[in-house]
Design a protein around this motif. Structure first.
Motif, PDB file in Angstrom:
ATOM      1  N   ILE A 115      41.224  58.244  11.828  1.00 33.23           N
ATOM      2  CA  ILE A 115      42.103  57.075  11.804  1.00 33.23           C
ATOM      3  C   ILE A 115      41.587  56.076  10.783  1.00 33.23           C
ATOM      4  O   ILE A 115      40.441  55.625  10.854  1.00 33.23           O
ATOM      5  N   LEU A 116      42.432  55.716   9.830  1.00 34.09           N
ATOM      6  CA  LEU A 116      42.105  54.691   8.839  1.00 34.09           C
ATOM      7  C   LEU A 116      42.721  53.369   9.283  1.00 34.09           C
ATOM      8  O   LEU A 116      43.938  53.281   9.486  1.00 34.09           O
ATOM      9  N   ILE A 117      41.877  52.356   9.445  1.00 35.94           N
ATOM     10  CA  ILE A 117      42.345  51.018   9.810  1.00 35.94           C
ATOM     11  C   ILE A 117      42.240  50.138   8.573  1.00 35.94           C
ATOM     12  O   ILE A 117      41.158  49.949   8.018  1.00 35.94           O
ATOM     13  N   SER A 118      43.367  49.633   8.142  1.00 34.58           N
ATOM     14  CA  SER A 118      43.447  48.918   6.873  1.00 34.58           C
ATOM     15  C   SER A 118      43.822  47.463   7.120  1.00 34.58           C
ATOM     16  O   SER A 118      44.952  47.146   7.496  1.00 34.58           O
ATOM     17  N   GLY A 119      42.849  46.547   6.943  1.00 35.54           N
ATOM     18  CA  GLY A 119      43.115  45.135   7.165  1.00 35.54           C
ATOM     19  C   GLY A 119      41.847  44.321   7.105  1.00 35.54           C
ATOM     20  O   GLY A 119      40.738  44.851   7.062  1.00 35.54           O
ATOM     21  N   THR A 120      41.993  43.007   7.097  1.00 36.09           N
ATOM     22  CA  THR A 120      40.840  42.118   7.005  1.00 36.09           C
ATOM     23  C   THR A 120      40.046  42.120   8.306  1.00 36.09           C
ATOM     24  O   THR A 120      40.586  42.391   9.389  1.00 36.09           O
ATOM     25  N   ILE A 121      38.758  41.790   8.193  1.00 39.02           N
ATOM     26  CA  ILE A 121      37.879  41.663   9.354  1.00 39.02           C
ATOM     27  C   ILE A 121      37.249  40.273   9.296  1.00 39.02           C
ATOM     28  O   ILE A 121      36.366  40.009   8.477  1.00 39.02           O
ATOM     29  N   ASP A 122      37.735  39.380  10.132  1.00 38.95           N
ATOM     30  CA  ASP A 122      37.181  38.031  10.228  1.00 38.95           C
ATOM     31  C   ASP A 122      37.584  37.448  11.572  1.00 38.95           C
ATOM     32  O   ASP A 122      38.155  38.140  12.418  1.00 38.95           O
ATOM     33  N   TYR A 123      37.280  36.169  11.797  1.00 39.27           N
ATOM     34  CA  TYR A 123      37.557  35.556  13.094  1.00 39.27           C
ATOM     35  C   TYR A 123      38.947  34.914  13.164  1.00 39.27           C
ATOM     36  O   TYR A 123      39.276  34.258  14.143  1.00 39.27           O
TER      37      TYR A 123
ATOM     38  N   ASP B  34      34.362  53.711  21.234  1.00 39.59           N
ATOM     39  CA  ASP B  34      33.591  54.538  22.171  1.00 39.59           C
ATOM     40  C   ASP B  34      34.201  55.909  22.423  1.00 39.59           C
ATOM     41  O   ASP B  34      33.676  56.690  23.216  1.00 39.59           O
ATOM     42  N   ASP B  35      35.319  56.206  21.785  1.00 35.78           N
ATOM     43  CA  ASP B  35      35.990  57.489  21.976  1.00 35.78           C
ATOM     44  C   ASP B  35      35.399  58.507  21.004  1.00 35.78           C
ATOM     45  O   ASP B  35      35.594  58.427  19.782  1.00 35.78           O
ATOM     46  N   VAL B  36      34.672  59.488  21.529  1.00 37.14           N
ATOM     47  CA  VAL B  36      33.959  60.446  20.674  1.00 37.14           C
ATOM     48  C   VAL B  36      34.914  61.375  19.936  1.00 37.14           C
ATOM     49  O   VAL B  36      34.506  62.065  18.994  1.00 37.14           O
ATOM     50  N   SER B  37      36.175  61.405  20.365  1.00 42.27           N
ATOM     51  CA  SER B  37      37.135  62.277  19.699  1.00 42.27           C
ATOM     52  C   SER B  37      37.845  61.575  18.538  1.00 42.27           C
ATOM     53  O   SER B  37      38.778  62.121  17.959  1.00 42.27           O
ATOM     54  N   ILE B  38      37.402  60.350  18.205  1.00 44.19           N
ATOM     55  CA  ILE B  38      38.025  59.581  17.130  1.00 44.19           C
ATOM     56  C   ILE B  38      36.979  59.236  16.072  1.00 44.19           C
ATOM     57  O   ILE B  38      35.918  58.702  16.386  1.00 44.19           O
ATOM     58  N   ASP B  39      37.288  59.543  14.835  1.00 46.94           N
ATOM     59  CA  ASP B  39      36.493  59.086  13.697  1.00 46.94           C
ATOM     60  C   ASP B  39      37.206  57.887  13.080  1.00 46.94           C
ATOM     61  O   ASP B  39      38.373  58.005  12.655  1.00 46.94           O
ATOM     62  N   ILE B  40      36.524  56.741  13.055  1.00 47.89           N
ATOM     63  CA  ILE B  40      37.123  55.501  12.538  1.00 47.89           C
ATOM     64  C   ILE B  40      36.741  55.327  11.073  1.00 47.89           C
ATOM     65  O   ILE B  40      35.560  55.392  10.705  1.00 47.89           O
ATOM     66  N   TYR B  41      37.740  55.065  10.260  1.00 47.00           N
ATOM     67  CA  TYR B  41      37.526  54.743   8.850  1.00 47.00           C
ATOM     68  C   TYR B  41      38.057  53.324   8.594  1.00 47.00           C
ATOM     69  O   TYR B  41      39.153  52.978   9.037  1.00 47.00           O
ATOM     70  N   ILE B  42      37.274  52.518   7.903  1.00 47.40           N
ATOM     71  CA  ILE B  42      37.678  51.158   7.572  1.00 47.40           C
ATOM     72  C   ILE B  42      37.952  51.088   6.075  1.00 47.40           C
ATOM     73  O   ILE B  42      37.122  51.499   5.260  1.00 47.40           O
ATOM     74  N   ASP B  43      39.092  50.555   5.723  1.00 48.99           N
ATOM     75  CA  ASP B  43      39.481  50.427   4.326  1.00 48.99           C
ATOM     76  C   ASP B  43      38.614  49.362   3.651  1.00 48.99           C
ATOM     77  O   ASP B  43      38.692  48.177   3.990  1.00 48.99           O
ATOM     78  N   ASN B  44      37.789  49.768   2.682  1.00 51.58           N
ATOM     79  CA  ASN B  44      36.863  48.814   2.085  1.00 51.58           C
ATOM     80  C   ASN B  44      37.513  47.873   1.079  1.00 51.58           C
ATOM     81  O   ASN B  44      36.856  46.993   0.521  1.00 51.58           O
ATOM     82  N   ASP B  45      38.809  48.010   0.849  1.00 56.98           N
ATOM     83  CA  ASP B  45      39.499  47.071  -0.042  1.00 56.98           C
ATOM     84  C   ASP B  45      39.488  45.648   0.513  1.00 56.98           C
ATOM     85  O   ASP B  45      39.655  44.680  -0.236  1.00 56.98           O
ATOM     86  N   TYR B  46      39.305  45.504   1.818  1.00 59.21           N
ATOM     87  CA  TYR B  46      39.436  44.198   2.465  1.00 59.21           C
ATOM     88  C   TYR B  46      38.096  43.561   2.845  1.00 59.21           C
ATOM     89  O   TYR B  46      38.065  42.450   3.368  1.00 59.21           O
ATOM     90  N   LEU B  47      36.996  44.254   2.643  1.00 64.29           N
ATOM     91  CA  LEU B  47      35.734  43.818   3.222  1.00 64.29           C
ATOM     92  C   LEU B  47      34.965  42.877   2.309  1.00 64.29           C
ATOM     93  O   LEU B  47      35.006  42.982   1.086  1.00 64.29           O
ATOM     94  N   ASN B  48      34.267  41.927   2.942  1.00 64.89           N
ATOM     95  CA  ASN B  48      33.370  41.015   2.242  1.00 64.89           C
ATOM     96  C   ASN B  48      32.104  40.848   3.080  1.00 64.89           C
ATOM     97  O   ASN B  48      31.917  41.533   4.092  1.00 64.89           O
ATOM     98  N   LYS B  49      31.240  39.937   2.683  1.00 62.94           N
ATOM     99  CA  LYS B  49      29.970  39.760   3.384  1.00 62.94           C
ATOM    100  C   LYS B  49      30.194  39.393   4.853  1.00 62.94           C
ATOM    101  O   LYS B  49      29.517  39.906   5.748  1.00 62.94           O
ATOM    102  N   GLU B  50      31.165  38.505   5.113  1.00 60.01           N
ATOM    103  CA  GLU B  50      31.450  38.110   6.497  1.00 60.01           C
ATOM    104  C   GLU B  50      31.904  39.317   7.325  1.00 60.01           C
ATOM    105  O   GLU B  50      31.538  39.456   8.493  1.00 60.01           O
ATOM    106  N   SER B  51      32.692  40.199   6.717  1.00 62.65           N
ATOM    107  CA  SER B  51      33.189  41.380   7.430  1.00 62.65           C
ATOM    108  C   SER B  51      32.041  42.240   7.935  1.00 62.65           C
ATOM    109  O   SER B  51      32.039  42.681   9.092  1.00 62.65           O
ATOM    110  N   TYR B  52      31.059  42.476   7.069  1.00 62.28           N
ATOM    111  CA  TYR B  52      29.916  43.305   7.467  1.00 62.28           C
ATOM    112  C   TYR B  52      29.105  42.632   8.563  1.00 62.28           C
ATOM    113  O   TYR B  52      28.593  43.296   9.480  1.00 62.28           O
ATOM    114  N   ASN B  53      28.970  41.304   8.486  1.00 64.14           N
ATOM    115  CA  ASN B  53      28.243  40.577   9.535  1.00 64.14           C
ATOM    116  C   ASN B  53      28.947  40.703  10.880  1.00 64.14           C
ATOM    117  O   ASN B  53      28.310  40.878  11.925  1.00 64.14           O
TER     118      ASN B  53
END
Length: 469
Positions: free
Chosen positions: A17-25, A41-60
């Protein structure tokens, strides 16, 4: 086979599953975090995050919420994912590069998660939802109904957003008998947030009471219909008793939590919104909340007992709604209120403060709020990718709620799981349509009737304002 409710899924099937969107508060950032938190926590799911949206705050933020969890941070235009979940709401604007980039990603089934504060969504959104996605999710039923009413033809489903309340749940309101009673409001500075109105109502209710104060924190957002300068002017005009505290600017999540912990009651006076998440934050702290009776807020009653928890203020004055993010385009209507209704509720909560902040009520509110943590929403979110029931006619994402399933969508689920559908020859295709509130229909009619008048009036005022600069 993996049994989920009425369905059996291949146990060896690893979903990508690719989740595409910003990560912030922000509210939009919560969209992305909701899906990560539900699937993590679902072991049957591999999560992919679209790195087009990520910044330093996202990783934190990922480190704070999902430390030591496996998340694949990359995006591959050549890879075909099982699901693409597009969560960046504003990316549905026609000229947005992030949206164009997301369209390059390949997936067997594509889902969007938009929210609209007005009663009339932008036509660009409607066209793109129908053209590029298979399922449309929204964080409130009000949004879902508005999308369907204005032309979304794919399945449009209400899926409440998680609320980032873990830290607030650990806090408790201060003993109000030993401190000044504090009403609070944390809000962006937009006209629909109604902050000048709140300041006036509070001043009228407690201008001569030094034992009550109002704390407002807002950002520096520049909505010309409710500028920071106008807000400060209102603050200075009505703060003769110095019991209104006003702060502005960006604060960290920890600092916002500290402000929350100083409140004894919360106020949500906004005239339009697509969420009911802020009253949930009040419940997480354990305090009562005054909230506008707009349609989205009223949906809270499906999750939380209203008595002694949510104090609704009647909003029944219909006005045109122009959203500054869309260059003040008219987007239907919003609902305003009489100031006396807020004054009455402010006084009512203060008068009954000891009972309303009893430990039993505080703990009960916290329990209700936990429904909106990652764990609380998990099953509903997973039901979107593993539906409760699929037949050749209908799809049920949750029990007892059926939607007609098109051949196209049926084939997409079949391609992901590679199984046959249960034959349903007894029931006819069902389209579930929630009842439309009479007031909502009236609002819609008035919106259509008055739209041209207000557009002409607005542009005339905008031209005059430009000339006077």
């Amino acid at each position: 086979m993996l049994s989920v409710n009425d369905m059996s899924y291949p146990i060896n099937k690893k979903l990508e599953i690719l989740i595409s969107g910003t990560i912030d508060y922000s509210p939009i950032g919560r969209h992305t975090l909701s899906f990560i938190g539900a699937f993590i926590d679902d072991v049957s799911i591999d999560i992919y995050i679209d790195n087009d949206y990520l910044n330093k705050e996202s990783y934190n933020i990922l480190e704070v919420f999902f430390k030591n969890s496996k998340i694949n941070i990359h995006s591959n235009n050549n890879k075909t994912y099982d699901f693409l979940i597009y969560t960046y709401v504003l990316g549905l604007l026609p000229d947005d590069d992030w949206f164009k980039a997301a369209l390059q990603k390949k997936a067997k089934l594509k889902i969007c998660y938009p929210v609209c504060d007005g009663s009339v969504p932008p036509i660009e959104w409607i066209n793109k939802i129908n053209r590029y996605f298979d399922i449309c999710l929204s964080p409130s039923r009000y949004c879902s109904e508005n999308f369907k009413r204005h032309g979304v033809s794919i399945d449009c489903i209400n899926l409440e957003c998680s609320v980032l309340i873990n830290k607030i749940l650990d806090e408790y309101p201060q003993n109000q008998m030993n401190s000044t009673f504090r009403f609070g409001c944390i809000s962006a500075n937009e006209k629909r947030k109604n902050l000048p109105f709140l300041i006036e109502a509070f001043a009228d209710a407690f201008s001569n009471n030094e034992n009550v104060e109002l704390f407002i924190h807002t950002n520096d957002r520049n909505d010309i219909t409710c500028s920071k300068e106008k807000l400060i002017k209102t603050f200075n005009q009505y703060n003769g008793n110095n019991n209104i505290i006003f702060s502005t600017g960006f604060l960290s999540h920890d600092d916002i939590t500290k402000i929350w912990s100083s409140f004894h009651a919360y106020i949500c006076p906004q005239t339009a919104t697509g969420y009911f998440t802020t009253p949930i934050e009040a419940m997480a702290l354990g305090i009562p909340c005054i909230a506008s009776s707009i349609p989205t807020h009223k949906e809270i009653s499906e999750y939380i007992p209203i008595k002694n928890n949510i104090f609704f203020v009647e909003h029944n004055i219909i006005k045109p709604f122009q959203h500054f993010i869309f260059d003040y385009r008219l987007m239907g209507v919003h609902l305003e209120a009489s100031k006396i209704n807020y004054i009455e509720n402010l006084k009512l909560i203060y008068k009954n403060r000891s009972n309303l902040l009893h430990s039993d009520l505080i703990n009960a509110r916290k329990k209700y709020a936990k429904k909106f943590t990652f764990q609380g929403i998990k099953n509903k979110y997973i039901s979107i990718i593993r539906p409760y029931k699929l037949t050749n006619n209908n799809i049920s994402f949750i029990k007892d709620e059926k939607f007609y399933i098109t051949k196209k969508l049926q084939q997409k689920y079949k391609n992901i799981y590679n199984f046959s559908f249960e034959k349903d020859t007894k029931t006819k295709p069902i389209i579930t349509t929630r009842h439309t509130n009479q007031k909502v229909r009236l609002i819609e009619e008035i919106s259509i009737q008055t739209q041209n008048i207000y557009i002409k009036k607005y542009f005339k005022e905008k031209v005059n304002a430009t000339k006077n600069k």
